[in-house]
Scaffold this active site. Structure first.
Site, PDB file in Angstrom:
ATOM      1  N   GLU A 135       0.720  -0.988   0.048  1.00 30.08           N
ATOM      2  CA  GLU A 135       0.100   0.127   0.152  1.00 30.08           C
ATOM      3  C   GLU A 135       0.847   1.070  -0.090  1.00 30.08           C
ATOM      4  O   GLU A 135       0.502   2.264  -0.704  1.00 30.08           O
ATOM      5  CB  GLU A 135      -0.791  -0.128   1.352  1.00 30.08           C
ATOM      6  CG  GLU A 135      -2.153  -1.044   0.943  1.00 30.08           C
ATOM      7  CD  GLU A 135      -2.970  -1.247   2.101  1.00 30.08           C
ATOM      8  OE1 GLU A 135      -2.345  -1.411   3.294  1.00 30.08           O
ATOM      9  OE2 GLU A 135      -4.168  -1.164   1.889  1.00 30.08           O
ATOM     10  N   GLU A 155      -4.287  -9.896   3.591  1.00 30.01           N
ATOM     11  CA  GLU A 155      -5.111  -9.443   4.686  1.00 30.01           C
ATOM     12  C   GLU A 155      -6.370 -10.495   4.739  1.00 30.01           C
ATOM     13  O   GLU A 155      -6.639 -10.657   5.986  1.00 30.01           O
ATOM     14  CB  GLU A 155      -5.799  -8.022   4.407  1.00 30.01           C
ATOM     15  CG  GLU A 155      -4.601  -7.037   4.790  1.00 30.01           C
ATOM     16  CD  GLU A 155      -3.826  -6.523   3.631  1.00 30.01           C
ATOM     17  OE1 GLU A 155      -3.642  -7.414   2.767  1.00 30.01           O
ATOM     18  OE2 GLU A 155      -3.108  -5.642   3.785  1.00 30.01           O
TER      19      GLU A 155
END
Ligand code: NAD
Length: 689
Positions: A135, A155
Site C-alpha cells: 500500500e 489480509e
C-alpha cells in the site's frame, strides 16, 4: 498464509544500505541525498523484516516536510528480506473501534500526502512486498520491481481486507478483476506476473535499479495502459455482474458467516468501484468493522501463535548435512525440503525406484515454489541419492523415515552404531510408535528424538519435536533450531500415544466410523464438518490417511491410553483386509472410480448433533494432553492443531473453541449418557479450560 508470516528472519540489507545514516529524528528510516534525489530507506530497528507501523508512517510524515527542493523522492527498503511484510499486526491487537479508526485515518492521511506530492515519487520494491508495504508502494507515482519480488495482499488470511488504501489504489492501477482476485485470494504474485499486471512499471536486476530510477525521474518509463476492461468495470452493471460471480466463487472456499472479509471487500468494490474517494471512506469503515469480528480476532491470534511456535526455534543447529533413510512419501519430501532450505542431503533407500521418484518430486516442489532455474538446479545438486548409505557417516543429522514397523526401525538403528559421527543426531519420523520402545536401539539415546513431519512436508508447516526420558536437552534445542532453519514450526511434545496432533485428531475420524456404522450418510458427515470449518470431512480424511493406518491408530490408542476410545467397527478391518484402504487404493469409504467426496458444505447449516460428536472429543483429548503434560500450554496446542491439520483456523483451535463455547464438559456428560464412556469429560477440564 506462509509467505506473509514466514519472513521473520534477521538479515543484512542490500549492499551498502546499512551504512546510510538514519534520517534526522527517525528510528525506522535512513536517508541519502544525491543529485537532488532524496532516497528514504525503510529499516525498522531490531528486526530483519520491515512492517508498516504507526511509527513508520508518522516518521515518514515528518520526513515529507524536509524534502526542500528535491527533484524526486525514492522509497526503498534496507532489508535483504524484502520491502515490507505488511502492516504491524501488534498495533491492531485488542484495539477498540474508535482507536482503530483513528489509527487508520492517520495512516491514510500520510499516504494521501505522499500520493499528492508534486515531485515524482518512486518506490523500489524487492522480496516480500505485502499488505501495508504494498500500500505504501502504491501511493507512489511509479514502482520499480527488483527480480524476485513477491507482492500481495494477504489480509484476507487475517479476516481483513487491505485497509491503507489498497482497495481503491490497486483496483484503479491494474485490471480491477485481477486486483480483486489478488485481494480475495491473498496469494503472493511473483515477479514476472507483477510486471505483467502492471503493478510495477519496470522489473530489473538489482544492478539496473539506479538506471531505472533515472528513467522514472526523466519520465522515460513506458506509459501505463488502462485497459478496456478497467473502463468497462467503472460501469455499474458490469461491476454487478462481476461481483455476483466473485461472491459465488468465494462461497466455495470461504462461507460468508465464518469469513466475512471477502464479502465486505466485494461489496466495497461493487458499491464504490471507480469512485476512489467514496471507496477510500468505505474502506476505512469496513476495515474497522472487520477488525472487531470474531473471525479476525481469532485469526490475528493464530498469527501470534505462529510467532510463539517460531520463537521456539532460536539459535543455530550446527546441522549442515542431513541423511534421510527411506525415500517414500515422507522421506522424499523431507529430503527435497531440506535441500531447498540450503542443507546438503543424502537420501538412502533399499530400492532404487523411490530414489528416482524422489528427485522428480523435488523438481516438482521447486517448480511450485517458483524457484528460479538456478536456485532449483542448486537445490537439486544439494540432494544426492545415496543407495549405498555413504552419507550415514558424514551427516550431522540422520532422519529415519522407513516404514512404520518397530523391528525394521530397530534394525536400521543397529546399522548406525559406530557409523554416525560422534555428535550427530538420529531422529525418527514415526507417527505412531512410542519412542520409549525405540530409544534403546538408537546408537545414543541422548542424541535420539522424534521429528514428526506432516504430510506433505512442503505444505504443512508444523513439525512435532518428540522427547523421551533419555534425550539430552541439547539434542532437542539443536533439532528445534534445525526445524526453524527449514522454515517449519516446531512444537515440543512428550512421547505419548499419537503424540499430540494425532492423539487429538484421532477421535474425529474414529467417531465418524461409528456414526457410519449407525447408518449415517457419509456425505452428510463430511459436509457437516466442512460447514463447521474443518478443511476436510472426517470420512474423506480417513480415506486420505489410509484406513489401514486409521485401524492401527485406533488399536494403538486403545492399547496406550488410560481411557476408553471408540471401538472401530468390524467392517473396517475387513475392508483393510480386502485392500480397500482408501484414496491410495482407489477405494475405501468412498469409491473413487464412482464418486467424489464433497469439497464444500451444502449451505450454512451445521448439524449440531454431528458436530458435537465429532468435535468435542477432540477438545476432550486436548484437555487430556494438557493434563498429561504432552505439550506446554493451550496456545501451543491450538497452534499445533491449526498448523498441523488445518483445524478451523477462524475458531482458533480446539481449546479456544471450547473456551468460547463454554458448555463443553456439560455436553460431553450428556453425550456420555447417550453413547458411552468414551465421552466422559477429562478430569482436567476445571484446571485447563
Ligand atoms: P513409505 O512406505 O512411503 O516409504 C518408506 C520407504 O522406506 C520406502 O521407499 C522403502 O523402500 C524404504 N525402506 C524400507 N526399508 C528400508 C531400509 N531398511 N532402509 C532404507 N529404506 C528402507 O512410508 P512413509 O509414508 O514415507 O512413512 C515413513 C515414516 O514416516 C513412517 O514411520 C510413518 O509413520 C511416518 N509418517 C508418515 C506420514 C504419512 O502421511 N505417510 C506422516 C507422518 C509420518
Amino acid at each position: 498464509m506462509s509467505d506473509f508470516l514466514n519472513t521473520l528472519t534477521p538479515d543484512a540489507g542490500p549492499d551498502g544500505a546499512s551504512d546510510v545514516p538514519r534520517a534526522d529524528g527517525a528510528s525506522a528510516w535512513r536517508r541519502s541525498d544525491a543529485k537532488g534525489v532524496v532516497t528514504l530507506w525503510l529499516d525498522c530497528p531490531d528486526t530483519g523484516t520491515n512492517v508498516i507501523s504507526e511509527t513508520v508512517l508518522r516518521e515518514l510524515d515528518g520526513l515529507l516536510d524536509t524534502l526542500g527542493g528535491a527533484k524526486a523522492l525514492v522509497i526503498r527498503s534496507a532489508k535483504r528480506s524484502g520491502f515490507a511484510a505488511g502492516a504491524d499486526i501488534d498495533g491492531f491487537a485488542d484495539i477498540g473501534r474508535d482507536a482503530a479508526l483513528d489509527l487508520i485515518r492517520q495512516g491514510h492521511a500520510v499516504l494521501d500526502r505522499l500520493a499528492g506530492l508534486e515531485v515524482p515519487t518512486i518506490a523500489v520494491i524487492h522480496g516480500n512486498t505485502l499488505g501495508g508495504g504494498l500500500e505504501l508502494a502504491l501511493a507512489c507515482d511509479r514502482r520499480i520491481g527488483i527480480d524476485g519480488v513477491k507482492a500481495g495482499f494477504p489480509e484476507v488470511q487475517l479476516g481483513l481486507h487491505p485497509g491503507l488504501g489498497g482497495t481503491f489504489r490497486l483496483t484503479r492501477l491494474i485490471d480491477p478483476i485481477e486486483a480483486m482476485q489478488a485481494m480475495l485470494t491473498g496469494k503472493s504474485i511473483h515477479d514476472r506476473k507483477v510486471k505483467k499486471l502492471g503493478l510495477v512499471d519496470a522489473l530489473v536486476p538489482e544492478r539496473h535499479v539506479d538506471a531505472a530510477i533515472e528513467a522514472a525521474i526523466r519520465g522515460d518509463l513506458p506509459a501505463r495502459e488502462t485497459g478496456l476492461k478497467a473502463g468497462a468495470m467503472r460501469l455499474s452493471p458490469a461491476r454487478s455482474l462481476a461481483a455476483t460471480r466473485m461472491r459465488q466463487e468465494a462461497e466455495k472456499s470461504a462461507p460468508r458467516r465464518h469469513y466475512p472479509a471477502p464479502y465486505a471487500l466485494i461489496d466495497l468494490w461493487h458499491d464504490h468501484g471507480g469512485d476512489a474517494d467514496a471507496m477510500q471512506k468505505a474502506e476505512i469503515e469496513s476495515f474497522a468493522t472487520l477488525l472487531e469480528s470474531a473471525t479476525a480476532q481469532a485469526l490475528i491470534r493464530v498469527f501470534f501463535l505462529r510467532r510463539t511456535l517460531k520463537s521456539g526455534a532460536s539459535g543455530a543447529s550446527g546441522i549442515g548435512h542431513v541423511h534421510v533413510i527411506g525415500a517414500g512419501a515422507m522421506g522424499a519430501e523431507i529430503a527435497a525440503w531440506s535441500a531447498l532450505r540450503g542443507k546438503r542431503v543424502t537420501l538412502e533407500d533399499v530400492k532404487l525406484a523411490p530414489l528416482g521418484k524422489a528427485v522428480k518430486r523435488a523438481a516438482k516442489i521447486y517448480e511450485k515454489r517458483h524457484l528460479s532455474g538456478i536456485d532449483a538446479r542448486d537445490a537439486l545438486d544439494r540432494m544426492m541419492p545415496d543407495p549405498d548409505g555413504l552419507g550415514r557417516a558424514r551427516a550431522d543429522l540422520v532422519i529415519e523415515a522407513a516404514p512404520e514397523r518397530a523391528e525394521l526401525k530397530e534394525k536400521i538403528y543397529s546399522g548406525l552404531v559406530n557409523t554416525m559421527k560422534p555428535d550427530a543426531i538420529l531422529a525418527t519420523n514415526t507417527s505412531s510408535l512410542r519412542l520409549e520402545t525405540l530409544f534403546d536401539a538408537a546408537p545414543d539415546p541422548a542424541r535420539f528424538a522424534g521429528l514428526h513431519f506432516f504430510n506433505p512436508v512442503s505444505r504443512m508447516p508444523l513439525v512435532e519435536l518428540v522427547s523421551h526420558e533419555g534425550v539430552a536437552a541439547e539434542t532437542l534445542d539443536r533439532l528445534a533450531a534445525f526445524v526453524g532453519e527449514l522454515d517449519r514450526l516446531p512444537v515440543r511434545v512428550r512421547d505419548y500415544p499419537g503424540f499430540l496432533v494425532n492423539r487429538v485428531l484421532a477421535p474425529y475420524m474414529l467417531e465418524a466410523m461409528l456414526m457410519l456404522d449407525e447408518g449415517m450418510d457419509k456425505e452428510r458427515l463430511d459436509r457437516a464438518a466442512l460447514a463447521f470449518g474443518m478443511p476436510m470431512g472426517p470420512v474423506t480424511l480417513a480415506d486420505q490417511v489410509g484406513l489401514d493406518i486409521c485401524l492401527e491408530v485406533a488399536r494403538s490408542l486403545g492399547r496406550g491410553l488410560d481411557r476408553p476410545v471408540a471401538d472401530v467397527p468390524d467392517w473396517l478391518a475387513r475392508k483393510v483386509e480386502d485392500g480397500e484402504t482408501g484414496r491410495k487404493a482407489g477405494k475405501g469409504l468412498y469409491d473413487y472410480d464412482k464418486e467424489a467426496p464433497p469439497e464444500t458444505a451444502s449451505g450454512d447449516d451445521e448439524d449440531a448433533r454431528i458436530i458435537d460428536r465429532l468435535i468435542l472429543p477432540m477438545c476432550n483429548a486436548a484437555v487430556e494432553c494438557l493434563r498429561e503434560g504432552v505439550v506446554d500450554d493451550a496456545d501451543r496446542l491450538d497452534a499445533a492443531m491449526i498448523f498441523g491439520t488445518g483445524w478451523a483456523p477462524f475458531r482458533g483451535g480446539p481449546m479456544h473453541y471450547a473456551r468460547v463455547r463454554g458448555d463443553v464438559p456439560d455436553t460431553l456428560r450428556r453425550l456420555e449418557e447417550q453413547h458411552g464412556p468414551r465421552f466422559a469429560p477429562d478430569p482436567g477440564w476445571d484446571r485447563f479450560a
